[in-house]
Design an enzyme around this catalytic site. Structure first.
Site, PDB file in Angstrom:
ATOM      1  N   GLY A  83       0.772  -1.374   0.221  1.00 58.22           N
ATOM      2  CA  GLY A  83      -0.073  -0.098   0.165  1.00 58.22           C
ATOM      3  C   GLY A  83       0.950   1.194   0.012  1.00 58.22           C
ATOM      4  O   GLY A  83      -0.020   2.223  -0.091  1.00 58.22           O
ATOM      5  N   PRO A 137       5.090  -5.170  -0.238  1.00 60.15           N
ATOM      6  CA  PRO A 137       4.900  -3.752  -1.395  1.00 60.15           C
ATOM      7  C   PRO A 137       4.776  -4.414  -2.607  1.00 60.15           C
ATOM      8  O   PRO A 137       5.592  -5.438  -3.047  1.00 60.15           O
ATOM      9  CB  PRO A 137       6.465  -3.265  -1.032  1.00 60.15           C
ATOM     10  CG  PRO A 137       7.105  -4.147  -0.439  1.00 60.15           C
ATOM     11  CD  PRO A 137       6.309  -5.359   0.175  1.00 60.15           C
ATOM     12  N   CYS A 149     -11.307   0.070 -29.382  1.00 65.17           N
ATOM     13  CA  CYS A 149     -12.644   1.001 -29.709  1.00 65.17           C
ATOM     14  C   CYS A 149     -13.500   0.746 -28.435  1.00 65.17           C
ATOM     15  O   CYS A 149     -14.438   0.378 -28.286  1.00 65.17           O
ATOM     16  CB  CYS A 149     -13.460   0.248 -30.657  1.00 65.17           C
ATOM     17  SG  CYS A 149     -12.575  -0.124 -32.114  1.00 65.17           S
ATOM     18  N   GLU A 150     -13.173   2.112 -27.643  1.00 63.68           N
ATOM     19  CA  GLU A 150     -13.717   2.248 -26.445  1.00 63.68           C
ATOM     20  C   GLU A 150     -13.479   3.670 -26.252  1.00 63.68           C
ATOM     21  O   GLU A 150     -12.253   4.185 -26.107  1.00 63.68           O
ATOM     22  CB  GLU A 150     -13.202   1.356 -25.304  1.00 63.68           C
ATOM     23  CG  GLU A 150     -13.264  -0.055 -25.271  1.00 63.68           C
ATOM     24  CD  GLU A 150     -14.693  -0.427 -24.752  1.00 63.68           C
ATOM     25  OE1 GLU A 150     -15.290   0.073 -23.855  1.00 63.68           O
ATOM     26  OE2 GLU A 150     -14.852  -1.720 -24.492  1.00 63.68           O
TER      27      GLU A 150
HETATM   28  N1  LLP Z   1      -0.865  -7.275  -0.327  1.00 64.61           N
HETATM   29  C1  LLP Z   1      -2.310  -7.367  -0.513  1.00 64.61           C
HETATM   30  C2  LLP Z   1      -3.107  -8.229   0.482  1.00 64.61           C
HETATM   31  C3  LLP Z   1      -2.662  -6.652  -1.567  1.00 64.61           C
HETATM   32  O1  LLP Z   1      -4.121  -6.941  -1.862  1.00 64.61           O
HETATM   33  C4  LLP Z   1      -2.171  -5.770  -2.542  1.00 64.61           C
HETATM   34  C5  LLP Z   1      -2.613  -4.985  -3.472  1.00 64.61           C
HETATM   35  C6  LLP Z   1      -0.703  -5.571  -2.114  1.00 64.61           C
HETATM   36  C7  LLP Z   1      -0.247  -6.343  -0.928  1.00 64.61           C
HETATM   37  C8  LLP Z   1       0.190  -4.584  -2.847  1.00 64.61           C
HETATM   38  O2  LLP Z   1      -0.323  -3.342  -2.713  1.00 64.61           O
HETATM   39  P1  LLP Z   1       0.684  -2.288  -3.328  1.00 64.61           P
HETATM   40  O3  LLP Z   1       1.951  -2.265  -2.357  1.00 64.61           O
HETATM   41  O4  LLP Z   1       1.005  -2.456  -4.697  1.00 64.61           O
HETATM   42  O5  LLP Z   1       0.072  -0.853  -2.777  1.00 64.61           O
HETATM   43  N2  LLP Z   1      -4.586  -2.234  -9.560  1.00 64.61           N
HETATM   44  C9  LLP Z   1      -4.577  -1.538  -8.879  1.00 64.61           C
HETATM   45  C10 LLP Z   1      -4.012  -1.775  -7.263  1.00 64.61           C
HETATM   46  C11 LLP Z   1      -4.594  -2.712  -6.795  1.00 64.61           C
HETATM   47  C12 LLP Z   1      -4.005  -3.356  -5.410  1.00 64.61           C
HETATM   48  C13 LLP Z   1      -4.677  -4.692  -5.039  1.00 64.61           C
HETATM   49  N3  LLP Z   1      -3.709  -4.954  -3.750  1.00 64.61           N
HETATM   50  C14 LLP Z   1      -3.886  -0.241  -9.328  1.00 64.61           C
HETATM   51  O6  LLP Z   1      -3.408  -0.159 -10.668  1.00 64.61           O
HETATM   52  O7  LLP Z   1      -3.850   0.946  -8.886  1.00 64.61           O
END
Ligand code: LLP
Length: 425
Positions: free
Chosen positions: A242, A277, A348-349
């Site tokens: 996150g 991460p 095409c969107e």
């Molecule tokens: N751990 C869990 C349980 C998760 O669900 C996620 C992401 C992460 C770790 C990694 O999160 P990060 O560090 O990348 O924020 N497709 C979306 C983001 C979806 C995130 C889903 N879960 C985008 O492109 O912004």
């Protein structure tokens, strides 16, 4: 203009580390994802160093970028992997990730996926429901093993981020409510096939401040006390992923500031730490290079039609996400000095728009553009929609570069199709 990390101008031309992006585009064509080895490793190191006091297990979130080369290089630098499916388990094992560094989260693990993960001997399942806990227990018993699990708590904490990537609020499908977690911890010994070694939190993605993480830790602290009194062997806290990055004008906390806010709290919990991460490590380590096919004006608006579309990078269409776009070559002054473009793809969107109202100088067909911050949730969310071939991917290290995923071929598009004569002729 904002240049992420190891992307910069070399004699006016945008380069990744020591390699001009134009050279790569000429050799492999466009669209092409280009990643910087140095940025990837630097970002992993920053986290490892900031949290060193806790000897953390940093599991890169495979969903952010599943390229085998990137996974292997991160694993080689000490990362573990955070997986969400049997497919990602397969990839993790393929790159030689020690199972002791694999954690597995998903609200919907199938029986086959659970068995595969147990057989592989992964470090920990992040469990999302009481029923799933029973299922893992049953599967582990049948395989005569004991599964390590962390219960994913839904702490009902709002992280200020896009609603599609907020996960820690009470109406979201993720995690288990604290009262149920408490009950499961109190009865922890009842299920001999599982050992509850900790709690898991993941409150959302692209979060730029420590406060929501701190609130979430504070909410689970009581569960640690309670669970331990009931004899549960809680040795770990998994804080999820996150961490936010800069796409435009965000001011995300540094890993040190983040660590300064959370480490003392985790020390008070007396647990080890797992982080998951994704975006922080790979987001700004990748760009998508695309070629301008046509420039067209329509009712006073200018469009740069490029050869990358929402099938290659869906984030702008799906989340209204902002990605910086810049010419790979020198910016040419526009005649009136103020020309702005909508950068649009060929799909095409109407949603197939990569960027709107950008000042990019004077553009012409054949010009190369780089879409920045495309390393996370770019190639992993790509599809073949509109019969489009998935883009090639390239890794750069210093002055060297190599293709790490070949562009799809036309045969790839129909590889799994079947023509059962009796049904269609
Ligand atoms: N751990 C869990 C349980 C998760 O669900 C996620 C992401 C992460 C770790 C990694 O999160 P990060 O560090 O990348 O924020 N497709 C979306 C983001 C979806 C995130 C889903 N879960 C985008 O492109 O912004």
């Amino acid at each position: 203009m904002y240049y992420p990390h190891d992307f910069h101008r070399l004699e006016g031309e945008l380069a990744c580390e020591g390699v001009p992006l134009r050279r790569i585009a000429q050799a492999v064509g466009t669209p092409v994802y280009v990643y910087s080895h140095k940025t990837l490793v630097d970002h992993l190191r920053k986290l490892q160093q900031a949290f060193a006091a806790l000897r953390p297990l940093i599991c890169f979130s495979v969903k952010a970028n599943g390229s085998l080369a990137i996974l292997r290089l991160l694993v080689g630098h000490g990362a573990g992997l955070d997986i969400v499916s049997g497919g990602e388990l397969y990839k993790a094992l393929r790159v030689g990730c020690p199972p002791s560094r694999i954690v597995y989260a998903s609200v919907g693990k199938t029986a086959a996926e659970i068995r595969a993960a147990l057989r592989a001997g992964i470090f920990c399942f992040n469990v999302e429901s009481a029923e799933e806990l029973e299922a893992i227990h049953g599967a582990a018993r049948r395989l005569r093993t004991v599964a390590r699990v962390a219960l994913r708590v839904n702490p009902n904490v709002r992280a200020h981020t896009h609603r599609y990537i907020t996960t820690g609020v009470k109406d979201s499908k993720f995690g288990i409510d604290p009262a149920t977690v408490q009950g499961l911890l109190r009865r922890h010994g009842r299920l001999s096939g599982v050992r509850i070694i900790g709690l898991h939190l993941h409150i959302g993605s692209q979060i730029s401040e420590a406060a929501p993480f701190v609130r979430a830790i504070d909410r689970v602290a009581v569960l640690y006390g309670d669970g331990r009194r009931a004899g549960a062997p809680l040795e770990w806290l998994n804080l999820g992923g996150g961490l936010g990055i800069i796409y435009k004008d965000e001011r995300p906390q540094t890993p040190q500031a983040f660590a300064a806010a959370v480490v003392p709290r985790i020390q008070r919990l007396r647990t080890r730490l797992i982080l998951e991460p994704g975006r922080f490590i790979v987001g700004n380590a990748g760009v998508l290079v695309t070629e301008v096919l046509y420039v067209k004006s329509s009712r006073g608006k200018q469009f740069a039609v490029v050869d990358a579309g929402m099938n290659d990078l869906i984030r702008p269409a799906l989340y209204s996400a902002y990605h910086e776009v810049m010419p790979v070559g020198r910016v040419r002054e526009a005649a009136n000095g103020r020309a702005t473009y909508d950068v649009v793809g060929p799909v095409c969107e109407s949603a197939d728009v990569l960027a709107t109202g950008r000042r990019l100088g004077r553009l012409g067909s054949g010009e190369l553009l780089a879409v920045l911050g495309a390393g996370a949730y770019g190639s992993t969310m790509a599809s073949n929609y509109n019969g489009r071939l998935r883009a090639a991917e390239v890794l750069v290290r210093g002055r060297h570069w190599a293709v790490i995923r070949a562009r799809d071929t036309l045969k790839d598009l129909v590889r799994h199709d079947r023509l059962p004569a009796r049904l269609i002729e």
